[in-house]
Design an enzyme around this catalytic site. Structure first.
Site, PDB file in Angstrom:
ATOM      1  N   GLU A   1       7.190  54.382  58.751  1.00 15.70           N
ATOM      2  CA  GLU A   1       6.985  54.840  57.369  1.00 15.70           C
ATOM      3  C   GLU A   1       5.702  55.672  57.335  1.00 15.70           C
ATOM      4  O   GLU A   1       4.736  55.371  58.063  1.00 15.70           O
ATOM      5  CB  GLU A   1       6.804  53.610  56.460  1.00 15.70           C
ATOM      6  CG  GLU A   1       6.365  53.888  55.050  1.00 15.70           C
ATOM      7  CD  GLU A   1       5.942  52.611  54.305  1.00 15.70           C
ATOM      8  OE1 GLU A   1       5.477  51.645  54.948  1.00 15.70           O
ATOM      9  OE2 GLU A   1       6.100  52.594  53.063  1.00 15.70           O
TER      10      GLU A   1
ATOM     11  N   CYS B   1      10.063  49.755  54.695  1.00 13.48           N
ATOM     12  CA  CYS B   1       9.031  48.748  54.579  1.00 13.48           C
ATOM     13  C   CYS B   1       9.352  47.590  53.627  1.00 13.48           C
ATOM     14  O   CYS B   1      10.146  46.736  53.953  1.00 13.48           O
ATOM     15  CB  CYS B   1       7.699  49.399  54.210  1.00 13.48           C
ATOM     16  SG  CYS B   1       6.320  48.358  54.651  1.00 13.48           S
TER      17      CYS B   1
ATOM     18  N   ASN C   1       4.458  49.975  57.140  1.00 17.77           N
ATOM     19  CA  ASN C   1       2.993  49.903  57.226  1.00 17.77           C
ATOM     20  C   ASN C   1       2.635  48.615  56.500  1.00 17.77           C
ATOM     21  O   ASN C   1       2.637  48.590  55.256  1.00 17.77           O
ATOM     22  CB  ASN C   1       2.311  51.072  56.497  1.00 17.77           C
ATOM     23  CG  ASN C   1       2.412  52.406  57.196  1.00 17.77           C
ATOM     24  OD1 ASN C   1       1.421  53.101  57.329  1.00 17.77           O
ATOM     25  ND2 ASN C   1       3.583  52.802  57.619  1.00 17.77           N
TER      26      ASN C   1
END
Ligand code: ING
Length: 328
Positions: A47, A182, A207
């Protein structure tokens, strides 16, 4: 006849606030070259793979954050990545911040901001695009937080749903690909919408801060990795699909992100896992016919699902209090 696709998670180590997109692109090209040497046909990058995880930084004027976004794909800085993929004959998934100019219904100009991911074949065709739907964190500066998480400030909720497409890649003439990003992985609804479109391989980047900065209560650090893996393993198992989950990892401007990228099979088993928190390529040969067992037995949706009992899932957003038991 098995349908094997050799895939990789192209995990990235930290990108500092001062790092240019070229730094990220060159590191991803190194990983593509390593992937080619291992016979990999598709590399999944994280991401927001082109920049540091900028939603940790507060911009009072959100227009000041626009420089973190791509206004074209490929942009001039990203074009070398597309060129390398073409040269090497390897497809890739890329997460990035997408800014687009469009006309509103009244023809007035407006700017859109999304947390976006694309699947690109070696010829440079964008086979699939997804815009993140579950945006965690908050929209205004939160003084209680040691680190901000301002995805609700900088991104709109994705407007493309959870699409699946059957597309040729590598040696295969058709693979049912789906994507999420994510935080989406923590919501079973994301996986089931893809599963109801016969997804065979879910691609996702993340992340994920290694500590809970929300001050909502103590969360032991080891739970961050457990929850990430639990979400992906459960999603893959309960929808009889493969999943490639790729981290951007390490310490960015003093803020630590977990690594532990994984590739998961339709039985929910981790078949490859990163062990560093830096640039790292993990690979797996995925026989997509392995999706058939789950899909035709335990998770034969057409035979076993009972949608008439699921109304709350789409009619409610938050939870309601249950009725209180009383002796009658
Ligand atoms: N990051 C985190 C994620 O969902 C988070 C945010 C972490 C939310 C842990 C809840 C618990 O992995 C992004 N970018 O969504």
């Amino acid at each position: 006849m098995s349908r094997i696709l050799t895939v990789a998670a192209g995990q990235l180590g930290p990108l500092q606030r001062a790092d240019s997109r070229t730094v990220a692109v060159q590191r991803m090209i190194r990983l593509l070259e390593r992937a080619k040497a291992r016979g990999v046909e598709l590399v999944v990058f994280p991401e927001l793979a082109l920049t540091t995880f900028f939603p940790r930084h507060y911009h009072a004027d959100i227009a000041e954050a626009d420089h973190w976004f791509e206004t074209a794909m490929p942009s001039p800085e990203v074009a070398p990545l597309f060129a390398a993929a073409r040269r090497l004959g390897v497809g890739f998934h890329l997460g990035y911040a997408e800014l687009l100019h469009e006309r509103a219904a009244d023809a007035s100009p407006r700017i859109r901001h999304f947390n976006t991911a694309i699947l690109v074949n070696p010829e440079g065709d964008i086979l699939l695009k997804y815009r993140k739907i579950h945006l965690p964190g908050h929209a205004e500066f939160d003084p209680r937080r040691a680190v901000q998480h301002l995805e609700k400030r900088y991104f709109e909720v994705g407007d493309l749903g959870f699409p699946v497409v059957r597309a040729p890649l590598g040696r295969l003439d058709g693979v049912n690909f789906g994507m999420m990003i994510c935080n989406d992985r923590r919501w079973p609804e994301s996986w089931r919408v893809l599963g109801l479109q016969s997804v065979e391989m879910v691609l996702l980047g993340y992340n994920t801060p290694s500590l809970n900065f929300s001050n909502a209560g103590f969360e032991a650090p080891h739970l961050r990795v457990l929850h990430s893996h639990l979400s992906v393993q459960a999603g893959a198992y309960q929808n009889a699909c493969f999943a490639v989950a790729t981290a951007k990892a390490g310490v960015e401007d003093g803020c630590e992100l977990i690594g532990h990228s994984i590739i998961v099979n339709p039985q929910g088993e981790i078949i490859a896992q990163a062990t560093s928190w830096d640039d790292e390529l993990i690979t797996a040969d995925c026989d997509l016919d392995a999706c058939t067992l789950g899909r035709t037995s335990v998770f034969a949706f057409d035979r076993h699902r009972r949608p008439e009992a699921y109304d709350r899932i789409t009619s409610q957003t938050g939870a309601v209090a249950p009725p209180v038991w009383r002796r009658t």
